[in-house]
Design an enzyme around this catalytic site. Sequence first.
Site, PDB file in Angstrom:
ATOM      1  N   GLU A  11      31.087 -44.013  -0.893  1.00 46.46           N
ATOM      2  CA  GLU A  11      31.124 -42.949   0.254  1.00 46.46           C
ATOM      3  C   GLU A  11      32.383 -43.416   1.234  1.00 46.46           C
ATOM      4  O   GLU A  11      32.319 -44.490   1.881  1.00 46.46           O
ATOM      5  CB  GLU A  11      29.801 -43.128   1.061  1.00 46.46           C
ATOM      6  CG  GLU A  11      28.742 -43.036   0.232  1.00 46.46           C
ATOM      7  CD  GLU A  11      27.393 -42.703   1.142  1.00 46.46           C
ATOM      8  OE1 GLU A  11      26.975 -41.711   1.153  1.00 46.46           O
ATOM      9  OE2 GLU A  11      26.934 -43.739   1.832  1.00 46.46           O
TER      10      GLU A  11
ATOM     11  N   HIS B  18      24.676 -49.471   3.262  1.00 45.47           N
ATOM     12  CA  HIS B  18      25.270 -48.091   3.555  1.00 45.47           C
ATOM     13  C   HIS B  18      26.065 -48.258   5.186  1.00 45.47           C
ATOM     14  O   HIS B  18      25.908 -49.367   5.766  1.00 45.47           O
ATOM     15  CB  HIS B  18      23.986 -47.087   4.168  1.00 45.47           C
ATOM     16  CG  HIS B  18      24.589 -45.816   4.556  1.00 45.47           C
ATOM     17  ND1 HIS B  18      24.907 -45.387   5.617  1.00 45.47           N
ATOM     18  CD2 HIS B  18      24.250 -44.793   3.872  1.00 45.47           C
ATOM     19  CE1 HIS B  18      25.073 -44.277   5.706  1.00 45.47           C
ATOM     20  NE2 HIS B  18      24.786 -43.728   4.581  1.00 45.47           N
TER      21      HIS B  18
END
Length: 251
Positions: A165, A95
Amino acid sequence: MKKLIVANWKMNPATPREAKELYAKIRKMSLAQTAAEVVICPPAVFLGFLNHKNSSRLSLGVQDIAVHKDAGAFTGSVSASQVRYAGAEYVIIGHSERRIAGDDSEIINTKVKLALAAKLKVILCVGEAERDEHGKYLDILAKQVETALAGVPKGFYKKIIIAYEPVWAVGRVALGADTPAEFLHHKLFIQKIISKLIGGKAAKEVAVLYGGSVNAKNAADFLRQGNADGLLVGRESLRADHFKQIIYEAR
Ligand code: PGA
């Protein structure tokens, strides 16, 4: 194929009581539908509070694992096998908030392999920090995918999910989401990179999710126009009514 709707709670909520309440609400809405598999990724310490029962519609995950195997003198770390024993089936790796905290490509590659060895499914996050008009950022994206998956045997790709993302779209200070058309372009690009690693047919079966400022308004467009295999949701996964709407859009 079922859509994968992943709730990344980050370091929320503040108490186990709130976590249990939010979990109960999401559980109810997840079990009331069949189009999506919902994955809740709470802070790892809350896993044991949730009284979770396995279901094909609702699973648990964690937001990171240690870069070390099983057990040992690694203060503050929690291993892949430990979170598996605690009930997690998935782990988010790479992430952008972990990359900022120091996870480089080598660490991410090690974590991917440790997670797979512990029989966890991996939600691998990739995405550029900024975009240039000449498309140079695509090289960065390709490198992120290639280095994270280096040395992963083809047979394990069934357990790999990619979450694309763009970093500027993620989190509290986000500047806004990708567009569904841009996402589709990036999904195809990622599958092309993966096809170089495992061949085109197998690469098409690797799910690619969109994440970054997903909300009840844009979810449907990413899933339909963007052909996203699912969504990785931060902020809006903490608001049960909004998250319900997002799950509903997977139908
Ligand atoms: P956001 O977070 O939905 O709050 O932008 C997404 C993520 O952290 O993956």
